[in-house]
Write a protein that holds these residues in place. Structure first.
Motif, PDB file in Angstrom:
ATOM      1  N   ALA A  23       0.844  -1.202   0.000  1.00 17.47           N
ATOM      2  CA  ALA A  23       0.000   0.000   0.000  1.00 17.47           C
ATOM      3  C   ALA A  23       0.879   1.252   0.000  1.00 17.47           C
ATOM      4  O   ALA A  23       0.576   2.240  -0.685  1.00 17.47           O
ATOM      5  N   TRP A  24       1.985   1.230   0.776  1.00 17.58           N
ATOM      6  CA  TRP A  24       2.938   2.357   0.741  1.00 17.58           C
ATOM      7  C   TRP A  24       3.482   2.547  -0.667  1.00 17.58           C
ATOM      8  O   TRP A  24       3.530   3.682  -1.179  1.00 17.58           O
ATOM      9  N   TYR A  25       3.879   1.466  -1.305  1.00 17.72           N
ATOM     10  CA  TYR A  25       4.448   1.538  -2.659  1.00 17.72           C
ATOM     11  C   TYR A  25       3.426   2.084  -3.651  1.00 17.72           C
ATOM     12  O   TYR A  25       3.752   2.953  -4.484  1.00 17.72           O
ATOM     13  N   ALA A  34      -4.401   3.501  -2.259  1.00 17.93           N
ATOM     14  CA  ALA A  34      -4.465   2.132  -1.743  1.00 17.93           C
ATOM     15  C   ALA A  34      -4.535   2.149  -0.223  1.00 17.93           C
ATOM     16  O   ALA A  34      -4.032   3.071   0.428  1.00 17.93           O
ATOM     17  N   GLU A  35      -5.165   1.120   0.337  1.00 11.85           N
ATOM     18  CA  GLU A  35      -5.273   0.979   1.785  1.00 11.85           C
ATOM     19  C   GLU A  35      -4.954  -0.455   2.186  1.00 11.85           C
ATOM     20  O   GLU A  35      -5.539  -1.399   1.655  1.00 11.85           O
ATOM     21  N   ALA A  36      -4.029  -0.625   3.114  1.00  7.95           N
ATOM     22  CA  ALA A  36      -3.762  -1.941   3.678  1.00  7.95           C
ATOM     23  C   ALA A  36      -4.845  -2.280   4.693  1.00  7.95           C
ATOM     24  O   ALA A  36      -5.178  -1.456   5.553  1.00  7.95           O
ATOM     25  N   VAL A  37      -5.399  -3.473   4.593  1.00  7.80           N
ATOM     26  CA  VAL A  37      -6.404  -3.938   5.545  1.00  7.80           C
ATOM     27  C   VAL A  37      -6.050  -5.360   5.964  1.00  7.80           C
ATOM     28  O   VAL A  37      -5.226  -6.032   5.342  1.00  7.80           O
ATOM     29  N   LEU A  38      -6.691  -5.819   7.036  1.00  8.72           N
ATOM     30  CA  LEU A  38      -6.460  -7.165   7.548  1.00  8.72           C
ATOM     31  C   LEU A  38      -7.764  -7.956   7.556  1.00  8.72           C
ATOM     32  O   LEU A  38      -8.850  -7.369   7.624  1.00  8.72           O
ATOM     33  N   LEU A  39      -7.623  -9.275   7.516  1.00  4.76           N
ATOM     34  CA  LEU A  39      -8.800 -10.148   7.569  1.00  4.76           C
ATOM     35  C   LEU A  39      -8.962 -10.788   8.945  1.00  4.76           C
ATOM     36  O   LEU A  39      -9.596 -11.833   9.084  1.00  4.76           O
TER      37      LEU A  39
END
Length: 307
Positions: A23-25, A34-39
């Protein structure tokens, strides 16, 4: 619409750190939203990583909406992904596991699957020269992902590419690999706050073997006695978790990182027979068996499981 970047359910360090890195990249280098998420909740080692670099815990999602743009990392297995993944707009897959059938995309996409120990190592290669732009927290995150997935180079999944990158990152950060890894493993080993069911689901993958379904759980620790002291209650919880998760059996391997061996719990005759056939061992009447040299689920446990 932002692209959601996520790994597998029961997120470990690689499935927590790699979405953050990609997401940083996408945001800072490619100029895409972009957003990093978790499951799910990150495990204790991944939580240590977030705290060490003062990173906000990514938002936890239960599912994805129709048409949601996503990048999948550290898995390509539909069983480890949101229930509605088939209706999402999958844009890219970055992984280091075997291919599993079931994912369908709306068009051609970039798929990178390499026989490296860690997804973050693959991401470093994909970033090319832009990897030099990573801030300190990103380098530390990448280092943590590699050391976690390689068990600080002890795992047979380790490649020279993974090791060389980890050593380079450690040099850039001015840290010693073994000290950094020991802090990580200490965090991973403290499971006192978790219930038996949570431990069985914490680092697990579903698998079908000879017509039966299994949840294959691995707990990597430098303090195996802390887990094995709960052996009786863990074996009782196996039956409950199996029923709740809709699988035939839960398998638990407690990996001693320092001794480089796994202890497999034997709750019933089916698992006893499975252990003996899969690992050429003899269990006798014991409710556990020690498997010397067995530390990797991907290379040593899953490929050998048979009924």
């Amino acid at each position: 619409m932002s692209t959601l970047v996520f790994g597998h359910k029961a997120p470990d360090t690689d499935s927590t750190g790699s979405p953050i890195l990609w997401a940083w990249y996408m945001n800072e280098v490619l100029g895409h939203s972009a957003e990093a998420v978790l499951l799910g909740e990150p495990n204790t080692e991944a939580a240590w990583l977030l705290q060490k670099y003062d990173l906000p815990k990514p938002r936890i999602i239960d599912d994805v909406e129709d048409g949601q743009r996503v990048v999948i990392v550290d898995t390509n297995n539909p069983a480890e992904l949101p229930a509605n993944i088939a209706n999402a707009d999958i844009r890219r897959i970055i992984d280091h596991h075997r291919l599993v059938a079931g994912l369908s995309t709306k068009g051609p996409i970039d798929i990178t699957v390499k026989p490296l120990a860690c997804t973050a190592t693959i991401m470093h290669e994909l970033m090319g020269d832009d990897a030099a732009k990573m801030p300190e927290w990103a380098k530390g995150t990448m280092l943590a992902c590699i050391l976690s997935d390689t068990l600080a180079f002890r795992s047979p999944t380790t490649t020279e590419t993974d090791k060389a990158l980890a050593e380079s990152l450690a040099s850039d950060l001015g840290v010693q690999v073994e000290i950094f890894a020991s802090e990580m493993f200490a965090a991973k080993s403290d499971v006192s706050a978790f219930s038996d069911a949570e431990l069985l689901r914490m680092d697990s993958k579903e698998a079908e073997i000879d017509g039966k379904t299994f949840r294959v759980s691995v707990l990597e620790t430098t303090s195996p006695d802390q887990v094995l002291s709960r052996k009786d209650s863990l074996m009782s919880a196996m039956e409950t978790v199996a029923k709740e998760d809709g699988v035939d059996q839960v398998l638990l391997f407690v990996v001693d990182i320092l001794k480089e061996e796994a202890t497999m719990l034997i709750p019933n005759d089916m698992v006893r027979s499975m252990a003996e056939k899969s690992f050429s061992t003899v269990c006798g009447d014991a409710d556990y068996v020690v498997l010397p040299g067995i530390i990797s689920r991907k290379k040593q446990i899953m490929p050998n499981l048979t009924l």
